[in-house]
Design an enzyme around this catalytic site. Structure first.
Site, mmCIF file in Angstrom:
data_model
loop_
_atom_site.group_PDB
_atom_site.id
_atom_site.type_symbol
_atom_site.label_atom_id
_atom_site.label_comp_id
_atom_site.label_asym_id
_atom_site.label_seq_id
_atom_site.Cartn_x
_atom_site.Cartn_y
_atom_site.Cartn_z
ATOM 1 N N ARG A 1 36.500 -10.362 -21.376
ATOM 2 C CA ARG A 1 35.658 -9.416 -20.629
ATOM 3 C C ARG A 1 36.386 -8.095 -20.418
ATOM 4 N NH1 ARG A 1 32.572 -12.525 -15.896
ATOM 5 N NH2 ARG A 1 34.336 -13.892 -16.204
ATOM 6 N N TYR B 1 38.735 -28.672 -13.582
ATOM 7 C CA TYR B 1 40.104 -28.218 -13.833
ATOM 8 C C TYR B 1 40.998 -29.436 -14.074
ATOM 9 C CZ TYR B 1 39.099 -23.384 -12.445
ATOM 10 O OH TYR B 1 38.613 -22.101 -12.392
ATOM 11 N N GLU B 2 42.210 -29.125 -14.528
ATOM 12 C CA GLU B 2 43.209 -30.131 -14.905
ATOM 13 C C GLU B 2 43.200 -31.417 -14.057
ATOM 14 O OE1 GLU B 2 45.919 -30.215 -17.263
ATOM 15 O OE2 GLU B 2 46.131 -32.195 -16.404
ATOM 16 N N GLY C 1 55.043 -50.306 -22.042
ATOM 17 C CA GLY C 1 55.053 -51.181 -23.218
ATOM 18 C C GLY C 1 55.579 -52.559 -22.887
ATOM 19 N N GLY C 2 55.919 -53.304 -23.906
ATOM 20 C CA GLY C 2 56.375 -54.681 -23.714
ATOM 21 C C GLY C 2 57.867 -54.778 -23.377
HETATM 22 N N1 COA Z 1 31.332 -10.905 -21.352
HETATM 23 C C1 COA Z 1 30.412 -11.165 -20.398
HETATM 24 N N2 COA Z 1 30.412 -12.298 -19.669
HETATM 25 C C2 COA Z 1 31.401 -13.191 -19.907
HETATM 26 C C3 COA Z 1 32.382 -12.975 -20.882
HETATM 27 C C4 COA Z 1 32.334 -11.765 -21.632
HETATM 28 N N3 COA Z 1 33.229 -11.488 -22.558
HETATM 29 N N4 COA Z 1 33.224 -14.024 -20.883
HETATM 30 C C5 COA Z 1 32.777 -14.871 -19.942
HETATM 31 N N5 COA Z 1 31.680 -14.374 -19.350
HETATM 32 C C6 COA Z 1 30.882 -14.980 -18.295
HETATM 33 C C7 COA Z 1 30.210 -16.254 -18.683
HETATM 34 O O1 COA Z 1 29.067 -15.970 -19.425
HETATM 35 C C8 COA Z 1 29.919 -16.876 -17.340
HETATM 36 O O2 COA Z 1 28.766 -16.266 -16.791
HETATM 37 P P1 COA Z 1 27.555 -17.114 -16.108
HETATM 38 O O3 COA Z 1 28.168 -17.876 -14.985
HETATM 39 O O4 COA Z 1 26.631 -16.032 -15.650
HETATM 40 O O5 COA Z 1 26.981 -17.989 -17.120
HETATM 41 C C9 COA Z 1 31.085 -16.383 -16.483
HETATM 42 O O6 COA Z 1 31.739 -15.375 -17.253
HETATM 43 C C10 COA Z 1 32.140 -17.336 -16.037
HETATM 44 O O7 COA Z 1 32.292 -18.450 -16.857
HETATM 45 P P2 COA Z 1 32.758 -19.853 -16.244
HETATM 46 O O8 COA Z 1 33.152 -20.673 -17.374
HETATM 47 O O9 COA Z 1 31.698 -20.374 -15.337
HETATM 48 O O10 COA Z 1 34.054 -19.450 -15.390
HETATM 49 P P3 COA Z 1 34.566 -19.996 -13.968
HETATM 50 O O11 COA Z 1 35.796 -19.220 -13.688
HETATM 51 O O12 COA Z 1 33.524 -19.966 -12.919
HETATM 52 O O13 COA Z 1 34.934 -21.536 -14.236
HETATM 53 C C11 COA Z 1 36.106 -23.338 -15.342
HETATM 54 C C12 COA Z 1 36.144 -21.874 -14.866
HETATM 55 C C13 COA Z 1 37.382 -23.607 -16.110
HETATM 56 C C14 COA Z 1 36.029 -24.261 -14.125
HETATM 57 C C15 COA Z 1 34.865 -23.552 -16.239
HETATM 58 O O14 COA Z 1 34.898 -22.591 -17.264
HETATM 59 C C16 COA Z 1 34.801 -24.931 -16.872
HETATM 60 O O15 COA Z 1 34.457 -25.917 -16.218
HETATM 61 N N6 COA Z 1 35.103 -25.016 -18.174
HETATM 62 C C17 COA Z 1 34.996 -26.236 -18.927
HETATM 63 C C18 COA Z 1 36.127 -27.163 -18.613
HETATM 64 C C19 COA Z 1 37.473 -26.535 -18.835
HETATM 65 O O16 COA Z 1 37.813 -26.045 -19.887
HETATM 66 N N7 COA Z 1 38.310 -26.652 -17.806
HETATM 67 C C20 COA Z 1 39.717 -26.419 -17.927
HETATM 68 C C21 COA Z 1 40.095 -25.055 -17.681
HETATM 69 S S1 COA Z 1 41.819 -24.959 -18.005
#
Ligand code: COA
Length: 415
Positions: free
Chosen positions: A38, A138-139, A247-248
């Protein structure tokens, strides 16, 4: 020298840790990884856990080596157009947004597949289809839901999460494997496909031996290599096994010389059956070689606690490195508990390219973990992570955008 994945172009739409681990690995293997971020803020980790104000964090720089960064607002129509030209030019799109985010951007699988039928679309999500499929993860959530936390820790304590990022980096590895398989299948089928690695599933895959133990427990009511045996009680589910070996061959973490002040003066000691006589000789208990109570692995399972207590009396007279040297002479499997400081300074890990020093334009020198997978014909060169949008112009020019186009896109806030 060519690289294993030379010529493969990855549209890296990942953030935080799980997705970036995957695409970093593909970059080390030679793929051209274009990270889309972004405008203005980029991957959230650039600003998280900063140790130098205003400079990309180690969190970001250690997970995004060998990539190019493009800033693109995909929610602006012009930005989406650029993204779609990238989709047409790339082989793989990798993303780990929250469930539904790709669709909200207008990037359903059907749409991507129409734009580029050969494209592989690879996703990390917290959960696969089911009751939690819409959850953000998250993790540590993945470690808890995948069976790692309930089986980690000591029997009298709460569930514990591991320092190893098996939920994030572990899932990234699984996803990378899926992508490589899909790329290979495409060479025959000519078609792209979806690749999904849910974090819960990846963690469970790494906890496979605990599901093994669940079934053994249900059949026999006991797990003889667990510290709960023979004195404690087993419940319905696999208990936490402390530092017992999975393990064993029974093992445990034992104190070494200096443990009173050094929290890492410990060694992992495995009483492998094949070297039991050597173990007895080293600790001065030759009688245990023939004593019926100790002579067989089966008999020893009844006395593991006193056996390890006796071995520890010996390890406490040596540093972990002295103990390693002596035990290795006898082929006794063991391992020092190494601190992160010791690992960072380890000359052998530096030599193998697994711990690497990298120069970064705004932060200077920093240490990173290089590619742990070594290919003889595709050596890894670890390059610094990109600055935010460092390659926007370069990549867009490769896509055919002129200087005027770039100005217009910039004026609209699309890049
Ligand atoms: N341009 C415009 N918008 C963008 C963008 C770009 N280049 N890149 C990201 N965005 C937007 C997305 O479209 C999203 O918008 P929306 O909510 O309106 O649909 C928003 O940014 C945020 O994305 P999101 O993934 O919801 O981020 P988050 O910070 O709220 O959540 C996580 C982070 C990791 C919890 C979530 O992404 C997730 O559960 N991911 C899958 C599991 C995962 O990989 N977890 C481990 C992370 S290490």
């Amino acid at each position: 020298m060519s690289k294993a994945l030379s010529g493969v172009r990855i549209l890296d739409f990942t953030h935080v840790q799980s997705g970036p681990t995957c695409t970093q690995l593909l970059a080390w293997l030679g793929a051209d990884v274009i990270k889309v971020e972004r405008p203005g803020e980029g991957d959230a980790t650039r600003g998280q856990l900063r140790d130098i104000p205003g400079v990309d964090s180690l969190y970001f720089t250690m997970l995004n080596h060998n990539k190019r960064s493009v800033t693109l607002n995909t929610k602006k129509p012009k930005g989406k157009q650029v993204l779609e030209s990238l989709i047409k030019q790339c082989d793989v799109l990798v993303e780990n947004f929250a469930p539904g985010a790709m669709e909200r951007m207008g990037l359903s699988w059907e749409h991507i597949h129409k734009l580029n039928p050969k494209m592989i679309v690879a996703s990390v999500k917290g959960f696969g289809p089911g009751r939690y499929e819409d959850c953000k993860v998250y993790e540590n959530v993945a470690q808890c839901a995948g069976g790692a936390a309930s089986t980690t820790g000591f029997e009298d304590g709460p569930p514990v999460v591991s320092g190893a990022q098996i939920g994030d980096s572990g899932t990234g590895l699984h996803l990378a494997l899926g992508i490589l398989a899909a790329l290979y299948q495409r060479t025959h089928s000519g078609r792209g496909q979806k690749v999904l690695a849910p974090m819960q599933d990846a963690v469970l895959n790494l906890c496979r031996v605990k599901l093994r133990d669940q079934q053994r427990l249900e059949r026999t009511g006991s797990l003889h290599e667990y510290p709960q045996y023979p004195d404690g009680k087993f419940g319905e589910a696999v208990p936490r096994a402390g530092n017992a070996s999975g393990g064993g061959q029974p093992g445990w973490i034992l104190r070494c010389k200096g443990w009173e002040t050094d929290p890492n003066a410990y060694i992992y000691f495995i009483t492998q059956a094949a070297v039991w006589p050597a173990v007895c000789k080293v600790i001065g208990e030759e009688g245990w070689i023939t004593d019926e109570a100790y002579a067989t692995p089966q008999a020893r399972l009844l006395h593991l606690k006193p056996i390890f207590a006796r071995i520890e009396q010996w390890t406490m007279t040596k540093t972990k490195f002295e103990a390693m040297e002596i035990l290795n002479e006898f082929d006794i499997p063991c391992g020092p508990i190494l601190s992160m400081k010791e690992i960072a300074e380890d000359p052998w890990l530096r030599k193998s390219g697994t711990v690497v020093e990298v120069e970064h334009p705004t932060r200077g020198k920093h240490l990173t973990v290089g590619n742990p997978i070594k290919l003889s014909d595709s050596p890894t060169e670890v390059l610094r992570a990109p600055l935010l949008g460092e390659h926007t112009d370069e990549v867009l020019r490769e896509l055919g955008y002129s200087a005027e186009d770039l100005e217009l896109l910039r004026a609209e806030g699309a890049i």
